[in-house]
Design a protein around this motif. Structure first.
Motif, short mmCIF file in Angstrom:
data_model
loop_
_atom_site.label_atom_id
_atom_site.label_comp_id
_atom_site.label_asym_id
_atom_site.label_seq_id
_atom_site.Cartn_x
_atom_site.Cartn_y
_atom_site.Cartn_z
N CYS A 124 16.15 53.14 71.79
CA CYS A 124 16.43 51.89 72.50
C CYS A 124 15.16 51.04 72.54
O CYS A 124 14.06 51.51 72.25
CB CYS A 124 16.94 52.18 73.91
SG CYS A 124 15.80 53.15 74.92
N LYS A 125 15.35 49.77 72.90
CA LYS A 125 14.24 48.82 72.96
C LYS A 125 14.29 48.10 74.29
O LYS A 125 15.34 47.65 74.74
CB LYS A 125 14.34 47.81 71.81
CG LYS A 125 13.22 46.78 71.79
CD LYS A 125 13.40 45.81 70.63
CE LYS A 125 12.31 44.74 70.63
NZ LYS A 125 12.48 43.78 69.49
N SER A 126 13.12 47.98 74.95
CA SER A 126 13.05 47.32 76.24
C SER A 126 12.84 45.81 76.05
O SER A 126 12.52 45.35 74.95
CB SER A 126 11.92 47.91 77.08
OG SER A 126 10.67 47.63 76.48
N SER A 127 12.98 45.07 77.13
CA SER A 127 12.82 43.62 77.06
C SER A 127 11.40 43.18 76.77
O SER A 127 11.17 42.06 76.30
CB SER A 127 13.29 42.99 78.38
OG SER A 127 12.55 43.53 79.48
N ASP A 128 10.42 44.08 77.04
CA ASP A 128 9.03 43.73 76.78
C ASP A 128 8.55 44.22 75.42
O ASP A 128 7.35 44.27 75.15
CB ASP A 128 8.12 44.27 77.89
CG ASP A 128 8.26 45.78 78.06
OD1 ASP A 128 9.15 46.37 77.43
OD2 ASP A 128 7.49 46.35 78.85
N GLY A 129 9.47 44.59 74.54
CA GLY A 129 9.12 44.93 73.16
C GLY A 129 8.65 46.36 72.95
O GLY A 129 7.95 46.63 71.97
N VAL A 130 9.04 47.26 73.80
CA VAL A 130 8.66 48.67 73.63
C VAL A 130 9.83 49.42 73.00
O VAL A 130 10.98 49.32 73.46
CB VAL A 130 8.29 49.31 74.98
CG1 VAL A 130 7.96 50.79 74.79
CG2 VAL A 130 7.10 48.59 75.60
#
Length: 287
Positions: A124-130
């Motif tokens: 998965c990918k977070s909203s802050d680009g992680v």
């Protein structure tokens, strides 16, 4: 009755400590001493075995009434994390359940997910680009509950039987390893990784008749066990490493056993106040 000049102040301090510490002390049996024992006494008929899991990966079987360690099984540490601190991006996991805390400018912020939850949701990918990438590895091992020896190991990759003869009394214990890695989507560099391990267990029902209360130190491996019916301290022992979980062995496997984590100073005060009450009672009874 004899009057001691220091008795009023002493009694006031004891009373205040009682109100602050724990309701269990109020029910203490003052005619008994605190028991610190490493007795070889076996489990009483019908008494169940308790397992203690420590931060460094030890699983210890013990007698819950005496604190006597029956055997110890050494596994990998419950938590493995980087030892270096990255400015602005350092996570501190909770070894009890895998919760994550973000260290920001000296302050801790609890994240809304745990390591097992991240592994389950990955990739998965977070909203802050992680970018999150996780893996999960399950293993079952059968142990002799009397000696602690492994008699069989089962995993997706291999099945190994240490003892060729079947052991009908063997207890199967499940162990799950969760590994999570975090990557920067722009630089592709790994920003953090952690491995959290947990034993498969059931949750004890609320109406369980387990008769003891366990208090653990938040900074080391000390445990104080109190009789739930009398409030008497049964034993006081340091297991050498912080306690992350306690389990009760039932017919269907391990059941997670609740225990209360408090500061080391509070544990010390708990024992000191109990000892002072006993001394005070004995002196007043002799007058």
């Amino acid at each position: 009755m004899k009057y001691y000049p220091w008795s009023r102040l002493w009694l006031l301090n004891v009373t205040l400590s009682l109100l602050i510490l724990s309701p269990f002390i109020l029910a203490s049996d003052l005619t008994e001493n605190v028991i610190k024992t490493d007795s070889q006494s076996p489990l009483a008929p019908g008494e169940r075995q308790v397992f203690v899991s420590t931060l460094n990966g030890e699983l210890l079987a013990m007698n819950p009434r005496t604190g006597h360690i029956k055997w110890m099984l050494k596994e990998e540490p419950v938590l493995r994390v980087p030892v270096t601190v990255q400015h602005g991006y350092t996570f501190l996991p909770d070894p009890q359940d895998g919760s994550l805390y973000l260290l920001i400018e000296g302050r801790l912020k609890k994240m809304p997910f745990t390591i097992p939850q991240l592994v389950q949701a990955s990739p998965c990918k977070s909203s802050d680009g992680v970018l999150y990438a996780g893996s999960k590895k399950d293993i079952w091992f059968a142990i002799n509950p009397t000696t602690g020896n492994k008699v069989e190991t089962l995993s997706e990759a291999t099945a190994e039987r240490v003892c060729p003869a079947s052991n009908e009394k063997a207890v199967f214990i499940g162990r799950t390893e969760y590994q999570i890695s975090m990557f920067d989507a722009q630089s592709r560099s790994k920003r953090y990784n952690a491995t959290f391990t947990d034993y498969s267990s059931h949750v004890l029902p609320e109406d369980v008749t387990y008769p003891l209360q366990h208090f653990s130190s938040s900074s080391d491996g000390r445990i104080i066990t109190v009789d739930g019916s009398t409030g008497r301290i049964l034993w006081d022992r340091d297991f050498g490493n912080p306690i992350v979980a306690m389990y009760l062995l039932q017919g269907d496997g391990l059941h997670r056993l609740p225990f209360t984590v408090i500061g080391r100073e509070t544990l010390d005060s708990l024992v000191e106040v109990s000892t002072l009450l006993l001394f005070l009672f004995n002196n007043l009874s002799a007058t």
